[in-house]
Design a protein around this motif. Structure first.
Motif, PDB file in Angstrom:
ATOM      1  N   ASP A 248       0.684  -1.300  -0.263  1.00 50.91           N
ATOM      2  CA  ASP A 248      -0.496  -0.344   0.187  1.00 50.91           C
ATOM      3  C   ASP A 248       0.851   1.428  -0.220  1.00 50.91           C
ATOM      4  O   ASP A 248       0.862   2.261  -0.902  1.00 50.91           O
ATOM      5  N   ALA A 252       1.297   4.270  -2.663  1.00 54.16           N
ATOM      6  CA  ALA A 252       1.005   5.329  -2.495  1.00 54.16           C
ATOM      7  C   ALA A 252       1.906   6.449  -2.722  1.00 54.16           C
ATOM      8  O   ALA A 252       1.835   7.526  -3.338  1.00 54.16           O
ATOM      9  N   LEU A 302      -5.737   5.433  -8.337  1.00 52.65           N
ATOM     10  CA  LEU A 302      -4.109   6.549  -7.748  1.00 52.65           C
ATOM     11  C   LEU A 302      -4.579   7.904  -6.894  1.00 52.65           C
ATOM     12  O   LEU A 302      -5.169   8.791  -8.125  1.00 52.65           O
ATOM     13  N   ARG A 312      -3.403   9.950   0.903  1.00 56.03           N
ATOM     14  CA  ARG A 312      -3.042   9.431  -0.197  1.00 56.03           C
ATOM     15  C   ARG A 312      -3.152   7.482   0.138  1.00 56.03           C
ATOM     16  O   ARG A 312      -3.708   6.810  -0.901  1.00 56.03           O
ATOM     17  N   ILE A 313      -2.359   8.056   1.148  1.00 61.06           N
ATOM     18  CA  ILE A 313      -2.114   6.068   2.223  1.00 61.06           C
ATOM     19  C   ILE A 313      -3.073   5.868   1.649  1.00 61.06           C
ATOM     20  O   ILE A 313      -3.709   4.307   2.019  1.00 61.06           O
ATOM     21  N   VAL A 316      -5.528   4.761  -0.764  1.00 61.01           N
ATOM     22  CA  VAL A 316      -4.838   3.691  -1.505  1.00 61.01           C
ATOM     23  C   VAL A 316      -4.973   2.215  -0.347  1.00 61.01           C
ATOM     24  O   VAL A 316      -5.615   1.271  -1.179  1.00 61.01           O
TER      25      VAL A 316
END
Length: 443
Positions: A248, A252, A302, A312-313, A316
């Motif tokens: 993950d 990211a 994405l 963002r992480i 994802v």
């Protein structure tokens, strides 16, 4: 060694290829050299060892007889000569520049589809080997084991005592057909439902997606490669703070690097959310490793347009967890499984169209290639870096492959050289994105 029919997905990869779109995997390994002649010595070793690796003697032959019309089979090449596959090049001070040039050339289809290019370093203290394997010959795991057979002898972990699947011999397949018909009919009903699920999921995947035009391009037939290296301990520090898996975090990092790269080149990242295809191996964890491909995939948006690295992480992680809950046999990323239900002649005739349709399915490939935990050597020279390279789909400008080796994560990047002349900028963006995540998580 007898011949065996190509599995449907292997056949698809064989027929998608064109002169401007080679379908081979690659890996650029960098070795520490003990002397300026280490590269030449490595080339001699590779040529001498190749004959002893059975999988490297297999060529792919097109079939035109009834019941296999349009198919293809692997068979031993009676004229196999390792010197046709191992090439020693002139010294260079830029391994990636040479690798990019070599990655653009399709492998010769009349002989076993693999090559090993030895690149001596101009500095005399290093050399590199670019391995290439056609995707119809091997997936990433199989290619790794073939390449390992050319390196210094090591005890790679066995995959278990279970025997390999028997070869798909044509005569055997025909004789078994009557008894298999009831099962095939039941499977067809189930597969039809799965195909509908995959198709509807693929249609839904286009909703709200906004890929960047920088990720698509008119094919130029050119290639460029680059690499970036991260410390795996840094990745684990981020994972422990944010949760999820190492994969993950690595995906990211790609999303964040795309954001940096798009903004720096002036394309802009606001609202951009490309679809990443993340291949998934369908090999049995403790089964033997038959030739060819056993792949499905997850389709993951994405969050390039998201400004916050931690969000963002999180995005994802949530998307990948949803994919894993659904499993690799359904969902938009599982389109590759439909290859099993296409007649051989349709593969032959429709291959070019399938290749062109890749850009409608996903916008960028992000794949992980497993590496053994032990260190590898060639002629006593230690492998210090390894950059995996994935095939570039027609109409797409960038593909990302990732491997972890000896405590470091290696990103291998392949791009259309004309569409992405600034691939080194994207490689730098990967390192900068990872460094920022480490800094944020240390606070």
């Amino acid at each position: 060694m007898t011949s065996d029919l190509l599995a449907p997905l292997d056949l698809a990869f064989w027929n998608i290829e064109s002169a401007r779109h080679p379908m081979h995997l690659g890996a650029l390994g960098v070795f520490a050299a003990h002397s300026p002649t280490a590269g030449a010595h490595a080339a001699d070793l590779l040529a001498a060892r190749a004959a002893a690796v059975p999988g490297l003697r297999m060529r792919i032959r097109d079939l035109w007889q009834p019941l296999a019309f349009g198919g293809a089979a692997r068979e031993p090449d009676p004229d196999f000569d390792p010197l046709n596959h191992v090439r020693l090049h002139a010294p260079t001070d830029d391994f990636h520049a040479v690798a990019g040039h070599l990655m653009r050339r399709p492998l010769e289809r009349g002989r076993p589809p693999w090559e090993a290019h030895v690149l001596p370093g101009a500095d005399g203290v290093s050399f590199a080997v670019l391995f290439t394997f056609h995707h119809a010959l091997a997936d990433g795991l199989r290619a790794l084991r073939l390449a390992a057979g050319l390196l210094d002898p090591v005890d790679l972990p066995e995959r278990g005592p279970r025997p390999a699947d028997p070869p798909r011999d044509l005569l055997t397949e025909v004789r078994a057909l009557p008894g298999r018909l009831p099962g095939l009919l039941r499977g067809a009903v189930s597969d039809a439902g799965r195909a509908l699920d995959i198709g509807s999921a693929l249609a839904r995947s286009t909703l709200g997606m906004r890929p960047s035009s920088a990720l698509t391009s008119e094919p130029s037939g050119t290639r460029r490669t680059a690499g970036a290296v991260l410390d795996i301990d840094d990745v684990h520090r981020v994972r422990k703070t944010t949760g999820g898996t190492v994969n993950d975090v690595l995906i990211a990092v790609v999303a964040g690097a795309l954001r940096r790269w798009l903004d720096e080149r002036g394309d802009g990242s606001d609202g951009v959310a490309p679809r990443a295809l993340v291949p998934v191996s369908r090999r049995r964890p403790r089964g033997a490793q038959p030739p060819g491909n056993r792949l499905s995939g997850y389709l993951t948006p994405l969050p390039v347009g998201e400004a916050d690295p931690l969000r963002r992480i999180d995005t994802v992680r949530t998307a990948m967890a949803r994919n894993k809950d659904a499993g690799p046999d359904r969902g938009a990323g599982a389109v590759a499984l439909l290859a099993d239900h296409v007649p051989t002649l349709a593969h032959r005739l429709g291959g070019p169209l399938v290749g062109q349709a890749a850009r409608l399915w996903f916008d960028i490939l992000v794949t992980s290639v497993p590496m053994p935990a032990i260190g590898l050597d060639l002629g006593g020279h230690r492998l210090t870096e390894v950059y995996p390279f994935a095939p570039l789909a027609p109409g797409q400008s960038l593909a990302v492959a990732i491997s972890t080796y000896q405590g470091r994560v290696h990103y291998g990047l392949v791009a259309d050289a004309r569409a992405v002349p600034d691939l080194d900028v994207f490689a730098r963006a990967l390192r900068e994105e990872a460094a920022e995540l480490v800094e944020i998580c240390a606070k």
